[in-house]
Design an enzyme around this catalytic site. Structure first.
Site: not given
Lengths: 227, 722
Positions: A206, A204, A88
């Protein structure tokens, strides 16, 4: 082989803790926490440049961060062939540094987009080699400037060198106008450098690996590096 | 002092008389500014205090009740949760982007001032009808403002409400709630302890923004005021707030702070007076030391509401360490004064004392009014002609009504997954996050049914609070405690004062019965423009808890061929206000019947039944039933193309409201076990049907799943974009 790692925090990074958790829970190793003004990054296998709004994104996203003292260490690490993952805002920073080509523009609808999106593997690299070609990954995005842009030659060079790592698609794997959530050129969600050891990714991973997350597909990226 | 000047400062001549009698001297202009800021509704609750005192605020789990920056509750071990809701209504009408953004900023500061790291936010927003010329602009700007601030600082937005009603045409409401996690032994308070300790200023420089913001928030608007008040709206900088948050949390982690207070409404005035009052001490501050953005007079500095600022008390020996940490985060920092034992608030500017006031006159002598109020009229029971309603019409009325539509247009602009701990994203019955490095889950919901409360404030409030419990219970979260945001029109109108008094009473009864204390809150009055009052909107923020996130129950369908049941008391159409409003088009409040009595016993019975069944793994998914009835609840449960096929004797029963209502979905193997349990707990279960793939079938009439569901998903964006 265990994967050693470091996560860089800039003023305004807000996914640094998430990236640390992602690395720690999947690799079993606690990552080094690096502050943007630090001079040195210990020798590690992978550096993550996390998401957020470095320096408030008041200039072009990532432009201020690209001038931080720690960036020279990131460059050294990538020249050595070490892995760099920019997620990002981290992707935006990597383009500002010049490690990745192109730029991330405002989303085509001029609105922040936070939702689960689908992506699929395009060219193979270290970061996606464990992902099946027909696997559709479900991973959240959350960004205001994620619309990938490059010049015609830039785009051609990316494609010629097989640097397009991930494409936006729908749940059945079709890439079309609707699945291209932010209006990226050629549906691009993630690219690598020529050597393929540096990946920039708008979604993302994560936020998609624990049992309570909506999907666990994000772990495939780190697992590709571990194998 | 000139009478006009006193009135311009929002004080009555009687109030000024009280001050004059006490001090036996004229006030300086700076002192007048202080009373203006401290004695308005926003800061001293002069109209509501008498009634708020009656609310239950303590039990075993309450660590901190109302009176601090946020309430704090115990969630076992060394974990605690801080939370609060606050309004930014008036600024969000005048300048919706910055008004709503700074609303989020303010509530987050309230949380991290307590030493808690924010883990979630919710927003309860209300706008006028879509046909009003300003509504779409306001929705766009408010949502953008909330998203801008929350996304940048990186706190997930996990839910809230968004409602449209003509009573908000000139007074939209923006209430922001935030939740934080803190170790019990690391909670910080605003009370200073040490004589001679330094008072330090941390954060953004002070500018002209927000001067008289708090007294503006206590005014009745007239339409042409809008432009003249715009300079009073604060401008937010979420990047600065992120730095401030990390800097303050690091200072607190290193135990370098004695006490801390956010400079919110009424800026340095309110924060320093509150500190002195809590510590039963005095403060002495040199205004020449305040970091300024532009040249300001002492008066302006005292009343500025510039954002992202904190007041802290530290011991002199820690000064260097504090300075170094804040330097790392590039945050302005200045020692501006010290703690004294004079019990006075003294401000100096340019070698002159401009304010010298005893703390008790500002705080303890603040006015408290017992305003007269009216009780609502008794209503005669009326019958309604329902003959023109049928399944198709009712369904269509729901699908085309923006209030029932899916709110993803709003939520997709808010980052809901940052911090990596989100379990339930916005749009479900409650938002849920996991505590970092722990198995504990915290859920939260905001609720209000203004129509119920307009018809009957007391009962309406009871039903609203019960609904907020159900939102949590449906996910297997135990309702723990409440924060409230009481939005009303002018309390000088006795009917509106009645709404305020009676709804607080309803909140009290319900909270006492279910032992969910009120630990924080906010009051916003005078929400009316050109004598057009808003509907009474006391918003409830309720926090729920489960020690094991793996026990959270989904609000969506899981698998086909599972069995759909319901529990709850289906009301008759004539006692379902939202049904009458949205299906029959009733608007005049006098046309409605009274609302039903809340049934606390039934609510409790169903709660116990569900918790017991969740424990025995008998339930696959569950959703509460509220406005829009069974049908709306079922539509909300659709996921991954899983729909339903149901049977019901009277089709209108699908659309009316229920008390203690839940949809319960089970695997057919568990049906008998669940029935046995229901029988032993005297719970009535109704069998509705089955989960099916792409099914939308009622009494064997098959409707088009795709077109209905698409309409539900897209009504909001269609209406806002056109």
């Amino acid at each position: 082989m265990p994967l050693s790692s470091a996560v860089i925090t800039f003023p305004g990074s807000n996914c640094d803790r998430d990236a640390q958790t992602y690395l720690e829970l999947i690799t079993g190793q606690v990552p080094h926490k690096i502050w943007h003004n630090d001079q040195i990054i210990p020798k590690v296998d992978i550096i993550i440049i996390p998401g957020g709004f470095s320096f408030g994104d008041y200039l072009r996203s990532g432009a201020m961060a690209s001038k931080s003292p720690i960036i020279k260490e990131v460059l050294k690490h990538s020249e050595r062939g070490g892995y760099v993952l920019g997620i990002c805002n981290g992707f935006q920073i990597l383009t500002e540094i010049g490690l990745l080509s192109g730029a991330l523009n405002r989303n085509v609808k001029l609105k922040f987009i936070a939702k689960n999106c689908h992506i699929k593997k395009n060219n193979e690299n270290f970061f996606n080699k464990k992902i099946q070609n027909d696997k559709i990954l479900s991973i959240p995005v959350a960004h205001n400037e994620g619309s990938y842009y490059n010049s015609e030659e830039g785009l051609k060079s990316l494609e010629d060198n097989e640097q397009v790592a991930f494409l936006y698609c729908d749940k059945d794997g079709n890439s079309n106008n609707e699945s291209n959530i932010n209006g990226s050129l050629n549906h691009i969600a993630g690219i690598t450098n020529k050597e393929k050891n540096v990946l920039g990714l708008m979604p993302h991973p994560e936020r998609a690996f624990q049992d309570f997350h909506q999907s666990q597909d994000g772990q495939l990226i780190l697992e590709s590096l571990i194998s | 002092m000139n009478n006009d000047l006193i009135k311009q400062h929002g004080l009555t001549l009687e109030e000024y008389g009280v001050i004059n009698d006490y001090l036996k001297r004229e006030l300086t202009i700076e002192e007048l500014g202080i009373f203006s800021a401290m004695w308005n509704e926003h800061c001293c609750y002069k109209t509501s205090k008498k009634w708020l005192k009656k609310l239950p605020t303590t039990n075993d789990i309450v660590i901190q009740g109302p009176g601090e920056n946020a309430g704090v509750i115990d969630i076992e071990d060394n974990d605690a949760i801080a939370f609060k809701i606050e309004s930014h209504n008036h600024p969000s009408y005048i300048e919706p982007f910055n008004g709503s953004a700074t609303g989020v900023g303010g509530i987050l500061r309230d949380i991290f001032t307590m030493g808690a790291r924010p883990i979630a936010t919710l927003n309860s927003i209300r706008f006028g009808e879509l046909s009003n010329f300003k509504t779409k602009y306001l929705v766009n700007a408010v949502v953008k403002g909330i998203g801008h601030y929350g996304n940048c600082i990186g706190i997930p937005n996990i839910g809230g409400e968004c409602e449209f009603d003509s009573s908000y045409n000139y007074n939209n409401l923006v209430n922001a709630m935030a939740i934080g996690h803190v170790q019990k032994d690391a909670i910080f308070y605003s009370k200073p302890k040490t004589l001679g300790a330094l008072i330090v200023y941390i954060g953004s420089k002070t500018g002209k923004d927000g001067i008289h913001g708090a007294s503006m928030a206590s005014d009745v608007f007239s339409e042409d005021d809008e432009d003249s008040k715009r300079p009073s709206v604060q401008v937010g900088d979420p990047f600065m707030e992120k730095l401030l948050m990390e800097g303050c949390l690091e200072l607190m982690d290193a135990k370098l702070i004695e006490s801390m207070q956010d400079m919110g409404a009424a800026g340095i005035t309110s924060s320093s007076v509150e500190m002195a009052s809590k510590g039963n001490l005095g403060v002495e501050i040199n205004l020449d030391k305040i970091p300024l953005r532009e040249p300001l007079s002492a008066y302006e500095i005292l009343l500025s509401e510039s954002q992202e600022r904190m007041l802290a008390v530290i011991l002199e020996e820690n000064n260097e360490k504090v300075k170094n940490i804040l330097k790392k985060w590039q945050i302005d920092y200045e020692v501006i004064g010290k703690i004294t034992d004079t019990k006075r608030v003294i401000f100096q500017s340019k070698d002159k004392i401009v304010v010298d006031l005893p703390v008790d006159i500002i705080v303890d002598s603040a006015p408290e009014y017992d305003r007269p109020f009216n009780l609502p009229l008794k209503r005669k029971d009326k019958e309604f002609d329902l003959s023109k309603l049928n399944l198709e019409k009712c369904l269509n009325n729901i699908l085309k009504n923006i209030n029932y539509s899916h709110k993803s247009w709003v939520f997709d602009q808010y980052d809901s997954t940052v911090m990596g701990n989100t379990i339930n994203e916005p749009g479900l019955s409650s938002g849920i996050v996991k505590i970092h490095n722990s198995s504990k889950a915290i859920g939260a919901t905001t609720d209000c049914n203004p129509l119920y409360i307009r018809i009957n404030p007391e009962k309406g409030m009871c039903l609203t609070v019960c609904e907020s419990y159900r939102n949590l219970i449906a996910s297997n979260l135990k309702p723990m405690a409440i924060t409230n945001n009481l939005n009303f029109a002018s309390p000088l109108d006795q009917n509106i004062m009645g709404e305020l008094v009676l709804s607080i009473n309803g909140l009290k009864e319900t909270a006492l019965y279910f032992d969910t204390p009120i630990v924080s809150g906010n009051v916003s009055l005078y929400n009316q423009t050109n004598d057009e009052p808003i509907k009474p909107t006391p918003v409830i923020g309720c926090v729920g808890y489960n020690s094991n996130y793996k026990k959270i129950i989904s609000n969506s369908f899981q698998k086909k061929d599972q069995q759909i049941l319901m529990i709850g008391n289906i009301l008759s159409p004539k006692n379902s206000p939202y049904f009458l409003q949205d299906q029959l088009g009733l608007t005049e409040i006098s046309a409605f019947n009274d609302i039903c009595d809340p049934d606390f016993e039934l609510e409790k019975k169903h709660k116990n039944f569900l918790f017991d069944s969740f424990d025995d793994n008998l339930i696959e998914s569950c959703n509460d039933i509220s406005k829009g009835g069974i049908m709306h609840s079922l539509i909300k449960m659709i996921k991954n193309e899983l729909g339903f096929s149901i049977k019901i004797e009277n089709e209108l029963d699908l659309f009316v409201e229920c008390t203690a209502g839940y949809i319960v979905v089970i695997s057919t193997d568990n049906y008998q076990k669940l029935l046995d349990k229901a029988e032993s707990l005297e719970v009535n279960i109704r069998n509705l049907g089955m989960v099916t793939t792409k099914g939308f079938e009622i009494n064997q009439s098959k409707l088009n799943f795709n077109s209905i569901y698409d309409k539900y998903l897209n009504t909001f964006s269609d209406k806002i974009n056109n």
